[in-house]
Design a protein around this motif. Structure first.
Motif, PDB file in Angstrom:
ATOM      1  N   GLU A  93       0.872  -1.179   0.000  1.00 17.41           N
ATOM      2  CA  GLU A  93       0.000   0.000   0.000  1.00 17.41           C
ATOM      3  C   GLU A  93       0.901   1.219   0.000  1.00 17.41           C
ATOM      4  OE1 GLU A  93      -3.696   0.554   2.597  1.00 17.41           O
ATOM      5  OE2 GLU A  93      -2.214   1.854   3.584  1.00 17.41           O
ATOM      6  N   ALA A  94       0.705   2.088  -0.996  1.00 17.89           N
ATOM      7  CA  ALA A  94       1.580   3.261  -1.100  1.00 17.89           C
ATOM      8  C   ALA A  94       0.866   4.361  -1.865  1.00 17.89           C
ATOM      9  CB  ALA A  94       2.885   2.898  -1.797  1.00 17.89           C
ATOM     10  N   GLU A  95       1.097   5.584  -1.418  1.00 14.02           N
ATOM     11  CA  GLU A  95       0.608   6.745  -2.151  1.00 14.02           C
ATOM     12  C   GLU A  95       1.701   7.182  -3.115  1.00 14.02           C
ATOM     13  OE1 GLU A  95      -2.031  10.345  -0.697  1.00 14.02           O
ATOM     14  OE2 GLU A  95       0.087  10.777  -0.299  1.00 14.02           O
ATOM     15  N   VAL A  96       1.381   7.218  -4.396  1.00 13.19           N
ATOM     16  CA  VAL A  96       2.394   7.469  -5.420  1.00 13.19           C
ATOM     17  C   VAL A  96       2.151   8.825  -6.064  1.00 13.19           C
ATOM     18  CG1 VAL A  96       2.610   4.999  -5.839  1.00 13.19           C
ATOM     19  CG2 VAL A  96       1.089   6.347  -7.298  1.00 13.19           C
ATOM     20  N   VAL A 123       7.226   5.931 -10.510  1.00 17.18           N
ATOM     21  CA  VAL A 123       6.576   6.989  -9.724  1.00 17.18           C
ATOM     22  C   VAL A 123       7.315   7.164  -8.403  1.00 17.18           C
ATOM     23  CG1 VAL A 123       4.303   6.618 -10.768  1.00 17.18           C
ATOM     24  CG2 VAL A 123       4.962   5.326  -8.720  1.00 17.18           C
ATOM     25  N   GLN A 124       7.064   8.284  -7.774  1.00 15.63           N
ATOM     26  CA  GLN A 124       7.714   8.604  -6.506  1.00 15.63           C
ATOM     27  C   GLN A 124       6.783   8.298  -5.345  1.00 15.63           C
ATOM     28  OE1 GLN A 124       8.239  12.787  -5.064  1.00 15.63           O
ATOM     29  NE2 GLN A 124      10.414  12.388  -5.458  1.00 15.63           N
ATOM     30  N   VAL A 125       7.337   7.693  -4.291  1.00 19.04           N
ATOM     31  CA  VAL A 125       6.575   7.444  -3.068  1.00 19.04           C
ATOM     32  C   VAL A 125       7.065   8.389  -1.975  1.00 19.04           C
ATOM     33  CG1 VAL A 125       5.922   5.741  -1.332  1.00 19.04           C
ATOM     34  CG2 VAL A 125       6.224   5.038  -3.721  1.00 19.04           C
ATOM     35  N   ASN A 126       8.350   8.381  -1.705  1.00 18.10           N
ATOM     36  CA  ASN A 126       8.962   9.289  -0.731  1.00 18.10           C
ATOM     37  C   ASN A 126      10.104  10.047  -1.386  1.00 18.10           C
ATOM     38  OD1 ASN A 126       7.292   8.187   1.324  1.00 18.10           O
ATOM     39  ND2 ASN A 126       8.775   6.527   1.652  1.00 18.10           N
ATOM     40  N   ARG A 127      10.288  11.264  -0.991  1.00 21.72           N
ATOM     41  CA  ARG A 127      11.426  12.019  -1.503  1.00 21.72           C
ATOM     42  C   ARG A 127      12.726  11.401  -1.000  1.00 21.72           C
ATOM     43  NH1 ARG A 127      10.185  18.540  -1.548  1.00 21.72           N
ATOM     44  NH2 ARG A 127       8.324  18.450  -2.888  1.00 21.72           N
ATOM     45  N   ASN A 128      13.717  11.476  -1.840  1.00 25.36           N
ATOM     46  CA  ASN A 128      15.046  10.934  -1.510  1.00 25.36           C
ATOM     47  C   ASN A 128      15.003   9.417  -1.311  1.00 25.36           C
ATOM     48  OD1 ASN A 128      16.076  13.609  -1.488  1.00 25.36           O
ATOM     49  ND2 ASN A 128      15.412  13.848   0.652  1.00 25.36           N
ATOM     50  N   SER A 129      14.004   8.754  -1.896  1.00 28.20           N
ATOM     51  CA  SER A 129      13.906   7.299  -1.857  1.00 28.20           C
ATOM     52  C   SER A 129      13.872   6.776  -3.291  1.00 28.20           C
ATOM     53  CB  SER A 129      12.641   6.850  -1.120  1.00 28.20           C
ATOM     54  OG  SER A 129      12.718   7.164   0.249  1.00 28.20           O
ATOM     55  N   PRO A 130      14.175   5.512  -3.487  1.00 28.60           N
ATOM     56  CA  PRO A 130      14.083   4.956  -4.838  1.00 28.60           C
ATOM     57  C   PRO A 130      12.666   5.110  -5.404  1.00 28.60           C
ATOM     58  CG  PRO A 130      15.249   3.452  -3.380  1.00 28.60           C
ATOM     59  CD  PRO A 130      14.694   4.530  -2.520  1.00 28.60           C
ATOM     60  N   ILE A 154       0.044   7.654 -15.436  1.00 28.12           N
ATOM     61  CA  ILE A 154      -0.540   8.162 -14.184  1.00 28.12           C
ATOM     62  C   ILE A 154      -0.207   9.653 -14.113  1.00 28.12           C
ATOM     63  CG2 ILE A 154      -0.494   7.990 -11.666  1.00 28.12           C
ATOM     64  CD1 ILE A 154       0.435   5.094 -11.992  1.00 28.12           C
ATOM     65  N   THR A 155      -1.222  10.465 -13.897  1.00 29.02           N
ATOM     66  CA  THR A 155      -1.004  11.923 -13.909  1.00 29.02           C
ATOM     67  C   THR A 155      -1.344  12.589 -12.583  1.00 29.02           C
ATOM     68  OG1 THR A 155      -3.236  12.230 -14.816  1.00 29.02           O
ATOM     69  CG2 THR A 155      -1.411  12.085 -16.397  1.00 29.02           C
ATOM     70  N   THR A 156      -1.976  11.847 -11.679  1.00 27.88           N
ATOM     71  CA  THR A 156      -2.357  12.445 -10.390  1.00 27.88           C
ATOM     72  C   THR A 156      -1.859  11.566  -9.248  1.00 27.88           C
ATOM     73  OG1 THR A 156      -4.492  11.273 -10.405  1.00 27.88           O
ATOM     74  CG2 THR A 156      -4.441  13.489 -11.367  1.00 27.88           C
ATOM     75  N   THR A 157      -1.710  12.157  -8.100  1.00 29.27           N
ATOM     76  CA  THR A 157      -1.325  11.401  -6.905  1.00 29.27           C
ATOM     77  C   THR A 157      -2.448  10.426  -6.543  1.00 29.27           C
ATOM     78  OG1 THR A 157       0.001  13.239  -6.093  1.00 29.27           O
ATOM     79  CG2 THR A 157      -0.676  11.577  -4.484  1.00 29.27           C
ATOM     80  N   GLN A 158      -2.068   9.159  -6.296  1.00 30.97           N
ATOM     81  CA  GLN A 158      -3.065   8.118  -6.011  1.00 30.97           C
ATOM     82  C   GLN A 158      -2.575   7.217  -4.887  1.00 30.97           C
ATOM     83  OE1 GLN A 158      -4.605   5.880  -9.370  1.00 30.97           O
ATOM     84  NE2 GLN A 158      -3.972   7.488 -10.811  1.00 30.97           N
ATOM     85  N   LEU A 159      -3.517   6.700  -4.127  1.00 32.70           N
ATOM     86  CA  LEU A 159      -3.213   5.673  -3.140  1.00 32.70           C
ATOM     87  C   LEU A 159      -3.436   4.327  -3.804  1.00 32.70           C
ATOM     88  CD1 LEU A 159      -2.475   4.885  -0.222  1.00 32.70           C
ATOM     89  CD2 LEU A 159      -4.950   4.919   0.294  1.00 32.70           C
ATOM     90  N   LEU A 207       5.171  -3.003  -8.698  1.00 27.90           N
ATOM     91  CA  LEU A 207       3.824  -3.036  -8.141  1.00 27.90           C
ATOM     92  C   LEU A 207       2.813  -3.227  -9.257  1.00 27.90           C
ATOM     93  CD1 LEU A 207       1.782  -2.659  -5.805  1.00 27.90           C
ATOM     94  CD2 LEU A 207       1.799  -0.198  -6.343  1.00 27.90           C
ATOM     95  N   GLN A 208       1.983  -4.260  -9.096  1.00 27.72           N
ATOM     96  CA  GLN A 208       0.832  -4.434  -9.978  1.00 27.72           C
ATOM     97  C   GLN A 208      -0.407  -3.993  -9.199  1.00 27.72           C
ATOM     98  OE1 GLN A 208      -1.360  -8.224 -11.026  1.00 27.72           O
ATOM     99  NE2 GLN A 208      -0.166  -7.991 -12.906  1.00 27.72           N
ATOM    100  N   PRO A 209      -0.930  -2.793  -9.477  1.00 28.48           N
ATOM    101  CA  PRO A 209      -2.046  -2.279  -8.682  1.00 28.48           C
ATOM    102  C   PRO A 209      -3.351  -3.007  -8.988  1.00 28.48           C
ATOM    103  CG  PRO A 209      -1.513  -0.776 -10.471  1.00 28.48           C
ATOM    104  CD  PRO A 209      -0.476  -1.850 -10.501  1.00 28.48           C
ATOM    105  N   ASP A 210      -4.193  -3.090  -7.964  1.00 28.76           N
ATOM    106  CA  ASP A 210      -5.512  -3.679  -8.178  1.00 28.76           C
ATOM    107  C   ASP A 210      -6.358  -2.795  -9.080  1.00 28.76           C
ATOM    108  OD1 ASP A 210      -4.741  -5.710  -6.437  1.00 28.76           O
ATOM    109  OD2 ASP A 210      -5.538  -4.660  -4.675  1.00 28.76           O
ATOM    110  N   GLN A 211      -6.235  -1.492  -8.922  1.00 27.14           N
ATOM    111  CA  GLN A 211      -6.992  -0.534  -9.731  1.00 27.14           C
ATOM    112  C   GLN A 211      -6.138   0.693 -10.010  1.00 27.14           C
ATOM    113  OE1 GLN A 211     -10.616   0.318  -7.590  1.00 27.14           O
ATOM    114  NE2 GLN A 211     -11.741  -1.326  -8.600  1.00 27.14           N
ATOM    115  N   LEU A 212      -6.399   1.304 -11.176  1.00 30.03           N
ATOM    116  CA  LEU A 212      -5.757   2.562 -11.546  1.00 30.03           C
ATOM    117  C   LEU A 212      -6.830   3.501 -12.078  1.00 30.03           C
ATOM    118  CD1 LEU A 212      -2.422   1.608 -13.371  1.00 30.03           C
ATOM    119  CD2 LEU A 212      -2.642   2.990 -11.312  1.00 30.03           C
TER     120      LEU A 212
END
Length: 269
Positions: A93-96, A123-130, A154-159, A207-212
């Motif tokens: 689970e991650a906000e990207v 996509v980015q999850v945390n700054r200064n992280s892979p 993906i164009t918007t921030t998503q969980l 990551l293979q998301p359940d939904q996008l």
């Protein structure tokens, strides 16, 4: 004199003519016997190897099921897992946050009999992280390989909630073999080389998301290319081939023995 001559004649008729002694085992027979044992042993060994692979796949499938039933891990937890650990099957689970719209296309993929690509976006999850590589889905390829399909990024921030996986490496060709552009076409999902190309380190799993949001592309899930049942079927085939080969060689041996015995019977008569 007469009786002596007739006696010699009778003795000569009754004494069998002794020819050269027959060689009981020829070098050809020894070679055929060794070859038979070797081929039979190889076939049986291949059958047992497939059975061992079936046991491994069965245990791996059970582990995958257990991971799917567990609570999702966080992105920070993912980064703390051992680098050599098999990460496929964990839920994440991650906000990207999409920091760019670069699309990566993995070539030579097949879904329901159709040849195409698996599309990805970093996509980015945390700054200064892979960065985290997210699978956008499967898209068919055109007849002209020069024309690459267009995939909505993906164009918007998503969980996101989904499953993690690691592509198995091809021992014959594991390098990225990238063709620059957007989309970026690659031949192997080598995360290390892809990170170097993007000039940004990537997380060790996809990551293979359940939904996008706004994405309806199919995302096939096949963490085990060959099931344990497939390996059991292959094992049965190898054992069947070993049995058929043994019966064939036994049949040929019987035929050869009969052909050898026939001249002996004729000479006796």
């Amino acid at each position: 004199m007469k009786s002596s001559s007739s006696t010699n004649t009778n003795l000569n008729n009754t004494i069998p003519v002794m020819g050269a002694p027959k060689r009981l085992i020829s070098w050809a027979s020894i070679f055929v016997a060794c070859l038979t044992v070797l081929v039979f042993s190889i076939l049986v060994k291949l059958g047992f190897w497939q059975l061992s692979r079936a046991e491994e796949k069965h245990a791996w499938q059970q582990e995958l099921n257990e991971r799917q039933n567990k609570a999702p891990i966080s992105f920070d937890q993912l980064l703390t897992l051992p680098a050599d650990d098999r990460l496929t099957g964990y839920r994440l689970e991650a906000e990207v946050n999409p920091i760019n719209q670069q699309i990566i296309l993995l070539d030579n993929q097949i879904y329901q009999g159709t040849v195409g690509y698996l599309a990805y976006q970093a996509v980015q999850v945390n700054r200064n992280s892979p960065l985290l590589l997210v699978e956008l889905g499967f898209i068919a390829s055109s007849m002209d390989r020069r024309i690459l399909p267009r995939v909505a990024p993906i164009t918007t921030t998503q969980l996101l909630h989904g499953k993690l996986y690691q592509k198995s490496t091809n021992p014959l060709s594991e390098h990225l073999l990238a063709e620059p552009g957007n989309p970026l076409r690659i031949q192997n999902l080598n995360l290390t080389e892809l990170g170097q190309l993007l000039q940004q380190e990537l997380a060790p799993a996809v990551l293979q998301p359940d939904q996008l949001v706004g994405n309806t592309l199919p995302r096939p899930w096949q963490p085990i290319p060959l099931s344990s049942q497939k390996h059991q079927g292959y094992a049965l085939q190898w054992f069947s081939m070993a049995a058929a080969f043994a019966l064939l060689m036994l049949y040929l041996l019987i035929i050869k023995k009969k052909n050898i015995d026939k001249p002996d019977k004729n000479s006796t008569n």
